[in-house]
Write a protein that holds these residues in place. Sequence first.
Motif, PDB file in Angstrom:
ATOM      1  N   ALA A 246       0.510  -1.024  -0.574  1.00  9.40           N
ATOM      2  CA  ALA A 246      -0.180   0.319   0.007  1.00  9.40           C
ATOM      3  C   ALA A 246       0.939   1.099   0.342  1.00  9.40           C
ATOM      4  N   GLU A 247       1.970   1.479   0.174  1.00 11.54           N
ATOM      5  CA  GLU A 247       2.807   2.276   0.289  1.00 11.54           C
ATOM      6  C   GLU A 247       3.853   2.380  -0.818  1.00 11.54           C
ATOM      7  N   ALA A 248       4.482   1.151  -1.151  1.00 14.93           N
ATOM      8  CA  ALA A 248       5.469   0.992  -1.970  1.00 14.93           C
ATOM      9  C   ALA A 248       5.496   0.152  -2.990  1.00 14.93           C
ATOM     10  N   ILE A 249       6.412   0.108  -4.060  1.00 14.57           N
ATOM     11  CA  ILE A 249       7.266  -0.629  -5.068  1.00 14.57           C
ATOM     12  C   ILE A 249       8.226  -0.296  -5.140  1.00 14.57           C
ATOM     13  N   VAL A 250       9.045  -1.473  -4.540  1.00 15.74           N
ATOM     14  CA  VAL A 250      10.324  -1.570  -4.076  1.00 15.74           C
ATOM     15  C   VAL A 250      11.259  -2.371  -4.988  1.00 15.74           C
ATOM     16  N   MET A 251      12.090  -2.236  -5.756  1.00 13.12           N
ATOM     17  CA  MET A 251      12.821  -2.849  -6.674  1.00 13.12           C
ATOM     18  C   MET A 251      14.249  -2.708  -6.521  1.00 13.12           C
ATOM     19  N   ASP A 252      15.210  -3.951  -6.067  1.00 12.26           N
ATOM     20  CA  ASP A 252      16.484  -4.031  -5.820  1.00 12.26           C
ATOM     21  C   ASP A 252      16.983  -4.083  -7.792  1.00 12.26           C
ATOM     22  N   VAL A 253      17.765  -3.121  -7.714  1.00 14.31           N
ATOM     23  CA  VAL A 253      19.053  -3.571  -8.557  1.00 14.31           C
ATOM     24  C   VAL A 253      20.107  -3.757  -9.075  1.00 14.31           C
ATOM     25  N   SER A 254      20.291  -4.761  -9.527  1.00 18.31           N
ATOM     26  CA  SER A 254      21.954  -4.916  -9.853  1.00 18.31           C
ATOM     27  C   SER A 254      21.935  -4.548 -11.070  1.00 18.31           C
ATOM     28  N   LEU A 255      23.590  -3.869 -11.385  1.00 19.46           N
ATOM     29  CA  LEU A 255      23.953  -3.327 -12.596  1.00 19.46           C
ATOM     30  C   LEU A 255      25.571  -3.550 -12.361  1.00 19.46           C
TER      31      LEU A 255
END
Length: 528
Positions: A246-255
């Motif tokens: 309900a507060e956020a959509i979180v994505m962990d990104v590795s590049l």
Amino acid sequence: MHDLKRRRFLHLAAAASAAGLLPGGLSAALASAGAGDATAGEAFSFERLADMARTLAARPHPVREPSDGLRKALAGIDYDAYQKIRFKTERALWETRSGVAPVALFHQHAGTPLPVRIDVVENGVARELKYDPTVFDYTGDLQADDIPADAGWAGFRVLHADAHQRDWLAFMGASYFRTSGPLDQYGLSARGLAIDTALPGHHEEFPVFTRFWLEAEGDGGILIHALMESPSLTGAVRIDCAKPDAEAIVMDVSLRLFLRKQVRRLGVAPLTSMFWFSETNRHEASDWRPEVHDNDGLAVWTGSGERLWRPLDNPRGVRTSSFIDHNPRGFGLMQRDRDFANYEDDGVFYDRRPAVWVEPKGDWGEGSVQLVEIPTDDEIHDNIVAYWTTDKPIPAGAEPAFEYRLHWMKAPVFGDQPVGHVIATRLGRAGVPGQPRPEGGVKYAIDFAGGDLAGFTSEQRVVEAVVEGRNAKIDNPYAIRVVGTDHWRLIFDVYPEGNAATDLRAFLRVGDRALTETWVFTHRPVRF
């Protein structure tokens, strides 16, 4: 950047929703091995993807062009034609698996002439999701037989695991991706990487996701790997998308990047948005709505702990602003104004557009957060870009790596901010009502909320307005509490000296303690 009309591509992507590219379920054969013949599959991991990208970087960048037949067929798939191509709702990937977010596929169109390969990963084994035109219904003049055999997928959408009639994530076009955020409304986009954005004498380069690997997560999230390619480099990208809340959509990104040649300006964690006008430049607008923008400001949390707020602007020429820093704690394009009455748009709901905060992981070193603002006279063009860039060119053969977390939020600030934040920036004629107005001056009124501001009153006379201006005279700065609210307003007049750029900084304090974040802005000549 001038030639990239990403907003047009998004209109085509949005048409997919109206066209029925919604839930459903890909057949078991398509889900496990592709719509065509079963494939044996191959072992897959992020390290294998990185090795693939490194190997490709040692070769010349291949020139990929669609066949003449495919190009001709796709040229006829404009916005209206795209709406008449419907994904069969019973064919979505993982539709029948409980707790798993289903995936629907995008058909190619005029804006996506080159197909992308999509693989499905299960138990460490990847199998290609073969293109199958039978997963689409063609309800207009265009029919399946009109699409050449070398067509493919344009991208994909991820649907809610527990509400299959709504999607929350989309990948289509170059290295763009976006989510509808906690308020269920698409807005700005993220990108895998930006290269030479707004760099004088250079054309911006747009890396492309050419291949995806999708892996379902039982909690309603999805793990996405992508191969990124461009003339200057290749990249291995890992995006772990947690189930929306309900507060956020979180994505962990590795590049992981592998450079074929030197890159002058490497833009990490780029965000692309649209800003036409707000209360800041409403006097220049030609539209009936009070405000039109995906985001209204850039927030920066510096390595030293200072919080900055830069209202977005629609300048008369391309403008790049740099915020030099060391190991930034974060930055993001925010949408702080959530009042529907300030937009009055019940078609695209700008009040629901997500904010995106970039939270770096590890040591990013010396560099700067850069904000690029491009003139626009309509809402159909993206004209705002923000990213982190190093302070030196990256040489050929280098293998830089970055990790960060993306927060797609509805909140006005990231984290527990102990100081007040800017909620509005307004401009008007300098001087005092009822008296002759001086020439060349502009009055700024900046509203702050939050932090400890509610604990002070104007009568105490302890809240101080601090204003600094380069190449400008600052006149009569003061602060008052807005009657009937917990908000405070900082007001001052500015008189630029000559034609030089006028950089402004302002905040509120009590004694030596800052009560608010620092408002920063580049003043430009204004006519009222």
